[in-house]
Write a protein that holds these residues in place. Sequence first.
Motif, PDB file in Angstrom:
ATOM      1  N   UNK B  48       0.829  -1.212   0.000  1.00  0.00           N
ATOM      2  CA  UNK B  48       0.000   0.000   0.000  1.00  0.00           C
ATOM      3  C   UNK B  48       0.860   1.258   0.000  1.00  0.00           C
ATOM      4  N   UNK B  49       2.180   1.037  -0.189  1.00  0.00           N
ATOM      5  CA  UNK B  49       3.117   2.151  -0.268  1.00  0.00           C
ATOM      6  C   UNK B  49       3.191   3.001   0.995  1.00  0.00           C
ATOM      7  N   UNK B  50       2.954   2.420   2.124  1.00  0.00           N
ATOM      8  CA  UNK B  50       3.133   3.173   3.375  1.00  0.00           C
ATOM      9  C   UNK B  50       4.621   3.295   3.671  1.00  0.00           C
ATOM     10  N   UNK B  51       5.364   2.244   3.389  1.00  0.00           N
ATOM     11  CA  UNK B  51       6.817   2.270   3.600  1.00  0.00           C
ATOM     12  C   UNK B  51       7.547   2.680   2.330  1.00  0.00           C
ATOM     13  N   UNK B  52       8.521   3.553   2.488  1.00  0.00           N
ATOM     14  CA  UNK B  52       9.428   3.841   1.375  1.00  0.00           C
ATOM     15  C   UNK B  52      10.454   2.716   1.357  1.00  0.00           C
ATOM     16  N   UNK B  53      10.387   1.883   0.331  1.00  0.00           N
ATOM     17  CA  UNK B  53      11.172   0.649   0.333  1.00  0.00           C
ATOM     18  C   UNK B  53      11.433   0.205  -1.092  1.00  0.00           C
ATOM     19  N   UNK B  54      12.681  -0.060  -1.397  1.00  0.00           N
ATOM     20  CA  UNK B  54      13.039  -0.527  -2.734  1.00  0.00           C
ATOM     21  C   UNK B  54      13.500  -1.981  -2.625  1.00  0.00           C
ATOM     22  N   UNK B  55      12.694  -2.887  -3.177  1.00  0.00           N
ATOM     23  CA  UNK B  55      13.018  -4.304  -3.019  1.00  0.00           C
ATOM     24  C   UNK B  55      14.346  -4.678  -3.669  1.00  0.00           C
ATOM     25  N   UNK B  56      14.792  -3.864  -4.645  1.00  0.00           N
ATOM     26  CA  UNK B  56      16.062  -4.179  -5.298  1.00  0.00           C
ATOM     27  C   UNK B  56      17.241  -3.749  -4.425  1.00  0.00           C
ATOM     28  N   UNK B  57      16.954  -2.866  -3.475  1.00  0.00           N
ATOM     29  CA  UNK B  57      18.000  -2.369  -2.585  1.00  0.00           C
ATOM     30  C   UNK B  57      17.413  -2.159  -1.188  1.00  0.00           C
ATOM     31  N   UNK B  58      17.142  -3.274  -0.502  1.00  0.00           N
ATOM     32  CA  UNK B  58      16.427  -3.173   0.784  1.00  0.00           C
ATOM     33  C   UNK B  58      17.181  -2.417   1.866  1.00  0.00           C
ATOM     34  N   UNK B  59      18.507  -2.246   1.695  1.00  0.00           N
ATOM     35  CA  UNK B  59      19.254  -1.502   2.708  1.00  0.00           C
ATOM     36  C   UNK B  59      19.657  -0.104   2.204  1.00  0.00           C
ATOM     37  N   UNK B  60      18.933   0.403   1.197  1.00  0.00           N
ATOM     38  CA  UNK B  60      19.216   1.750   0.699  1.00  0.00           C
ATOM     39  C   UNK B  60      19.154   2.752   1.855  1.00  0.00           C
ATOM     40  N   UNK B  61      20.063   3.686   1.846  1.00  0.00           N
ATOM     41  CA  UNK B  61      20.101   4.695   2.918  1.00  0.00           C
ATOM     42  C   UNK B  61      18.748   5.403   3.041  1.00  0.00           C
ATOM     43  N   UNK B  62      18.150   5.715   1.890  1.00  0.00           N
ATOM     44  CA  UNK B  62      16.864   6.427   1.918  1.00  0.00           C
ATOM     45  C   UNK B  62      15.692   5.456   1.948  1.00  0.00           C
ATOM     46  N   UNK B  63      15.632   4.650   2.965  1.00  0.00           N
ATOM     47  CA  UNK B  63      14.511   3.724   3.151  1.00  0.00           C
ATOM     48  C   UNK B  63      13.850   4.034   4.487  1.00  0.00           C
ATOM     49  N   UNK B  64      12.583   3.761   4.589  1.00  0.00           N
ATOM     50  CA  UNK B  64      11.959   3.803   5.899  1.00  0.00           C
ATOM     51  C   UNK B  64      12.432   2.590   6.675  1.00  0.00           C
ATOM     52  N   UNK B  65      12.640   2.762   7.976  1.00  0.00           N
ATOM     53  CA  UNK B  65      13.097   1.653   8.822  1.00  0.00           C
ATOM     54  C   UNK B  65      11.878   0.926   9.368  1.00  0.00           C
ATOM     55  N   UNK B  66      11.862  -0.387   9.163  1.00  0.00           N
ATOM     56  CA  UNK B  66      10.736  -1.184   9.672  1.00  0.00           C
ATOM     57  C   UNK B  66      11.231  -2.226  10.664  1.00  0.00           C
ATOM     58  N   UNK B  67      10.620  -2.252  11.835  1.00  0.00           N
ATOM     59  CA  UNK B  67      11.001  -3.216  12.875  1.00  0.00           C
ATOM     60  C   UNK B  67       9.795  -4.075  13.240  1.00  0.00           C
ATOM     61  N   UNK B  68       9.977  -5.381  13.079  1.00  0.00           N
ATOM     62  CA  UNK B  68       8.932  -6.327  13.490  1.00  0.00           C
ATOM     63  C   UNK B  68       9.223  -6.697  14.943  1.00  0.00           C
ATOM     64  N   UNK B  69       8.639  -5.938  15.854  1.00  0.00           N
ATOM     65  CA  UNK B  69       9.035  -6.072  17.260  1.00  0.00           C
ATOM     66  C   UNK B  69       8.606  -7.409  17.862  1.00  0.00           C
ATOM     67  N   UNK B  70       7.434  -7.892  17.511  1.00  0.00           N
ATOM     68  CA  UNK B  70       7.044  -9.234  17.990  1.00  0.00           C
ATOM     69  C   UNK B  70       7.473 -10.233  16.916  1.00  0.00           C
ATOM     70  N   UNK B  71       8.736 -10.587  16.983  1.00  0.00           N
ATOM     71  CA  UNK B  71       9.390 -11.325  15.904  1.00  0.00           C
ATOM     72  C   UNK B  71       8.789 -12.674  15.564  1.00  0.00           C
TER      73      UNK B  71
END
Lengths: 301, 275
Positions: B48-71
């Motif tokens: 739904x494009x809530x996260x700024x995220x590029x699947x080709x470069x998941x660790x791009x500096x300009x990405x939103x950080x996502x944490x799955x706290x309940x792993x």
Amino acid sequence: MEKSMRDAFGEAMLELAEKNERVFGLTADLSSSVRLEAFGEKFTNRFFNVGVAEANLIGVSVGLALEGFIPFAASFAVFLPGRCFDQIRVSVCQNKANVKLVGSHAGLSNYGDGATAQSVCDLALMRALPEMKIICPADANQVKKAVFAAAKIEGPVYLRLSRAETPVFTNEKDLFSFGKAEVLRKGKKLTIISCGSLVYNCLKVGEQLDAEVINLHTLKPFDRETILNSAKKTGKVLSVEEHSIFGGLGSAVAEALAQDPVPLKMMGIADSFGQSARSYSELLERYGLTSEDIAREAKSL
Amino acid sequence: MVPLTLPELEKTALKIRRHVIEMIHAAGSGHPGGSLSATDILVSLYFGNILKFDHRNPKAEKRDRFILSYGHVAPAYYAVLAEMGVFNEDLLLNLRSLDSSLQGHPSKVHADFVETSTGSLGQGLSVGAGMALALKSKKAKEKVVVLSSDGEQNEGSHWEAVMFAGHHSLGNLNLIIDQNCMQVGGMTTEVLNLEPLAEKYHASGWDVYQTDGHDFRRLLTSLSNFNNKGNKPRVVIARTIRGKGVSFMEGNEKYHACTLSEEECKRALNELVKG
């Protein structure tokens, strides 16, 4: 001359942060106790008092580290690592996060406050963690070098500090070799291995008894080679630490010697907590860690 | 990426749920209940494009950080990442196998795309708060999004982070609570009552949104409040159903952590065929 390691820590942090803008200082409402007040006044954007919340102190530090900063998180050793072991296990170590944990008031050095404030199990906790490196400086001069060394290491470091005013006996100009056991005095009769401020007492005893004295300032990684070489040479080892005899420096030495046996006597706090006293020396006497105690045990080996 | 339409989101979520069942069946253990309650939230975040995220470069500096706290709901997270194209779908069945990047709980050491190792509850929001501070310090425009559960709200350390984020005005920190009202020991109201949950966040200086965690239209409307601005962290409390999508798992405490037999797997997959 005597000086507290925590004072040296505060001074070193000011100097380090001046040189390295990635360095942050964080504490859980113990800025004055861990001597980060001046740091907080000078580097207002790089200092956080998170409140009395040690678990969050670790998490926030990890977040900063994962974004490329070098956070030094400081509190009393009973709380850090004591209170937040799981945060250190998972968020620090399982991320290989570049967080520097500073446990001040370690051992019996917080003499007045009693058992709840005296950290005699922290080394055991930190030694068991993969990825963790442990530095236990012997005096104020070495603290400064340890702080700079910790900042250069990529990954988790635990720095153990004493609150007490203790003798400054290492040379300011000597190099600090992280990971390398430091033979402070060559000797023939036995090997005495210690870390932290008790190294000074050991050195005095070593001079009386012609003992080889080793300052094991880096507990992890463990410099097996230096320890085994010395043990084989003298044939007897005495370990001395301001920590439980279980899981600390003595245990580390025993683990090495068990595979290459040399008689070992371990001195430390015998499976008990501390208690209040009117002075630090009173506690060292009660728990059998004075120079006289060390000399007696060394002679009996 | 162009955000998916509502029917496309439904279709994707169905596919993720099928993966979850197959993965846990293959692994021989896992947490289907929470994975299924979290699925629509995760699909919204990534598709739904809530996260700024590029699947080709998941660790791009300009990405939103996502944490799955309940792993423990990692299967749903991994399935979404595979569907995004971060790694090949075939890898999913390696869940919980030796040396796999898809560990039982997200592990940064094993998988580079993971922001922080999680699984021990009560740590994700603190790490997220630290990242949010760091991003502010770097004047970065990206935001931090942490996904938590209602069970995790029991952890005292989580509330240390809630207070911290409010006090430090972390407007770039965003939290979602997957509120399926169940935890290991039973209903959250019976184990340790959290209510009034929204008021607790309000009182700590957070903006609070409440929504249905399985209604994409409502979920996306709430999540679109997420950003990196302002001086208040925000939380979306999403009401969900544990085991959502599989009738015999819905609201059934047996399916928190379990193995899935061949028979259960087949029955579940039979139900997960059309939206």
